[in-house]
Design a protein around this motif. Structure first.
Motif, mmCIF file in Angstrom:
data_model
loop_
_atom_site.group_PDB
_atom_site.id
_atom_site.type_symbol
_atom_site.label_atom_id
_atom_site.label_comp_id
_atom_site.label_asym_id
_atom_site.label_seq_id
_atom_site.Cartn_x
_atom_site.Cartn_y
_atom_site.Cartn_z
ATOM 1 N N LEU A 109 0.831 -1.203 0.000
ATOM 2 C CA LEU A 109 0.000 0.000 0.000
ATOM 3 C C LEU A 109 0.868 1.256 0.000
ATOM 4 C CD1 LEU A 109 -2.766 -1.158 2.481
ATOM 5 C CD2 LEU A 109 -3.181 -0.322 0.160
ATOM 6 N N LYS B 159 2.125 1.959 -3.355
ATOM 7 C CA LYS B 159 1.059 2.440 -4.226
ATOM 8 C C LYS B 159 0.647 3.874 -3.915
ATOM 9 C CE LYS B 159 -1.110 -2.054 -5.239
ATOM 10 N NZ LYS B 159 -1.341 -1.896 -6.689
ATOM 11 N N TYR C 131 -0.102 4.966 -0.651
ATOM 12 C CA TYR C 131 -0.954 5.035 0.539
ATOM 13 C C TYR C 131 -0.116 4.638 1.757
ATOM 14 C CZ TYR C 131 -4.612 4.945 -3.014
ATOM 15 O OH TYR C 131 -5.401 5.223 -4.112
ATOM 16 N N ALA D 182 -10.102 6.209 -0.253
ATOM 17 C CA ALA D 182 -9.265 5.680 -1.333
ATOM 18 C C ALA D 182 -8.339 4.579 -0.807
ATOM 19 C CB ALA D 182 -8.445 6.817 -1.948
ATOM 20 N N PHE D 183 -7.781 4.780 0.389
ATOM 21 C CA PHE D 183 -6.920 3.784 1.023
ATOM 22 C C PHE D 183 -7.685 2.477 1.223
ATOM 23 C CE2 PHE D 183 -5.514 1.566 4.825
ATOM 24 C CZ PHE D 183 -4.139 1.539 4.716
ATOM 25 N N THR E 291 -10.415 1.419 -0.250
ATOM 26 C CA THR E 291 -10.796 0.821 -1.530
ATOM 27 C C THR E 291 -9.617 0.076 -2.146
ATOM 28 O OG1 THR E 291 -12.431 2.563 -1.926
ATOM 29 C CG2 THR E 291 -11.692 1.297 -3.836
ATOM 30 N N GLU E 292 -8.436 0.662 -2.077
ATOM 31 C CA GLU E 292 -7.239 0.006 -2.608
ATOM 32 C C GLU E 292 -6.952 -1.284 -1.833
ATOM 33 O OE1 GLU E 292 -4.179 -0.697 -5.146
ATOM 34 O OE2 GLU E 292 -5.542 1.026 -5.274
ATOM 35 N N GLN F 168 -9.397 -3.975 -2.882
ATOM 36 C CA GLN F 168 -9.062 -4.560 -4.178
ATOM 37 C C GLN F 168 -7.888 -5.542 -4.046
ATOM 38 O OE1 GLN F 168 -8.369 -1.114 -6.624
ATOM 39 N NE2 GLN F 168 -10.552 -0.668 -6.876
ATOM 40 N N MET F 169 -6.945 -5.230 -3.158
ATOM 41 C CA MET F 169 -5.797 -6.113 -2.951
ATOM 42 C C MET F 169 -6.214 -7.441 -2.326
ATOM 43 S SD MET F 169 -2.945 -3.535 -1.362
ATOM 44 C CE MET F 169 -1.998 -4.937 -0.744
#
Length: 266
Positions: free
Chosen positions: A124, A127, A129, A158-159, A161-162, A165-166
């Motif tokens: 993260l 990326k 974050y 946003a953090f 959500t990322e 997805q991971m």
């Protein structure tokens, strides 16, 4: 020829004392066995996990239809580097012990949990974050929490959500997300975690908010809990109580949604 009175007394005395003699023999044998097992376990840990401390040893056995099929030596240990408890099991093979590696609460599985949490934090951060991770034990497992550097609601959404997805399709216990101010975050990360977890051996925390409070030397109360999408729960929490030096958010991802619990440090 009749038995003499003195001989009868000796035989009677032996009969009366036999249970006590047998108990002493058994205690001695078991004590020697326990001491030998403890010496073996300490030597093995020193060679294989030198950062670990042996807390206790006990013997176990597996039975099938009343027949013992396997004997084991069970060692309760504490990792002094990362601060987690684990069980090291050895299978008994006559007078020898062979380590069993993969089982619930083993060193390997507990370490895997920590490594996975650290991988999430590193990925993260790469990326864009930035976050850190803390790992905290409960009675049966090693749990973890991500501490994002951001407290801004949009950046947090946003953090999350990322992270979601991971972790799509991941099975098992995922890290929680703990949101707090920069000063609280710094105090959590700089705390002597191993010392805290050792002190809380009989009352280990079971959630990120409780673990953080323990690291800060405080108690915690849980207030409002909100469920929904990341955006909606963060918006609701923002209107209720933003993080400050006495308030933290604990976000627990659950598939496409999540829950958010507002904690108050006391």
């Amino acid at each position: 020829m009749s038995m003499t009175h003195a001989k009868k007394r000796r035989i009677l005395l032996f009969v009366l004392l036999f249970p006590s003699i047998l108990a002493i023999v058994l205690i001695t044998v078991l004590g020697n066995q326990q001491a030998r097992a403890k010496r073996f376990a300490k030597k093995w840990l020193k060679e294989n996990h030198p950062e670990s401390e042996l807390l206790s040893v006990s013997f176990g056995e597996t039975k099938v239809d009343g027949v013992v099929t396997e004997k084991s030596l069970n060692c309760e240990c504490f990792d002094t580097e990362y601060g987690f408890y684990y069980t090291q099991i050895f299978l008994a093979d006559g007078l020898h012990f062979q380590p069993a590696d993969r089982y619930a609460r083993s060193y390997g599985l507990m370490t895997d949990c920590r490594i996975q949490a650290e991988w999430y934090a590193e990925t993260l951060t790469e990326k864009g974050y930035p976050c850190d991770v803390i790992c905290f034990p409960n009675r049966d497992w090693l749990c973890s929490a991500l501490l994002p550097a951001e407290t801004d609601p949009a950046a947090l959404a946003a953090f999350c959500t990322e992270f979601q997805q991971m972790t799509q399709g991941e099975i098992g216990q995922l890290p929680e997300i703990l949101v707090c101010t920069e000063s609280v975050r710094g105090a959590i990360l700089s705390a002597d975690k191993a010392a805290v977890w050792r002190r809380l051996e009989s009352s280990l925390p079971n959630a990120a908010g409780n673990a953080a409070a323990a690291l800060l030397g405080k108690d915690v109360t849980g207030g409002i809990e909100v469920r929904g999408s990341f955006e909606s729960i963060i918006e609701t929490a923002q209107q209720t109580a933003m993080p400050d030096d006495k308030t933290m958010w604990q976000i627990t991802p659950d598939g496409d949604t999540a829950s958010l619990l507002i904690y108050t440090l006391i």
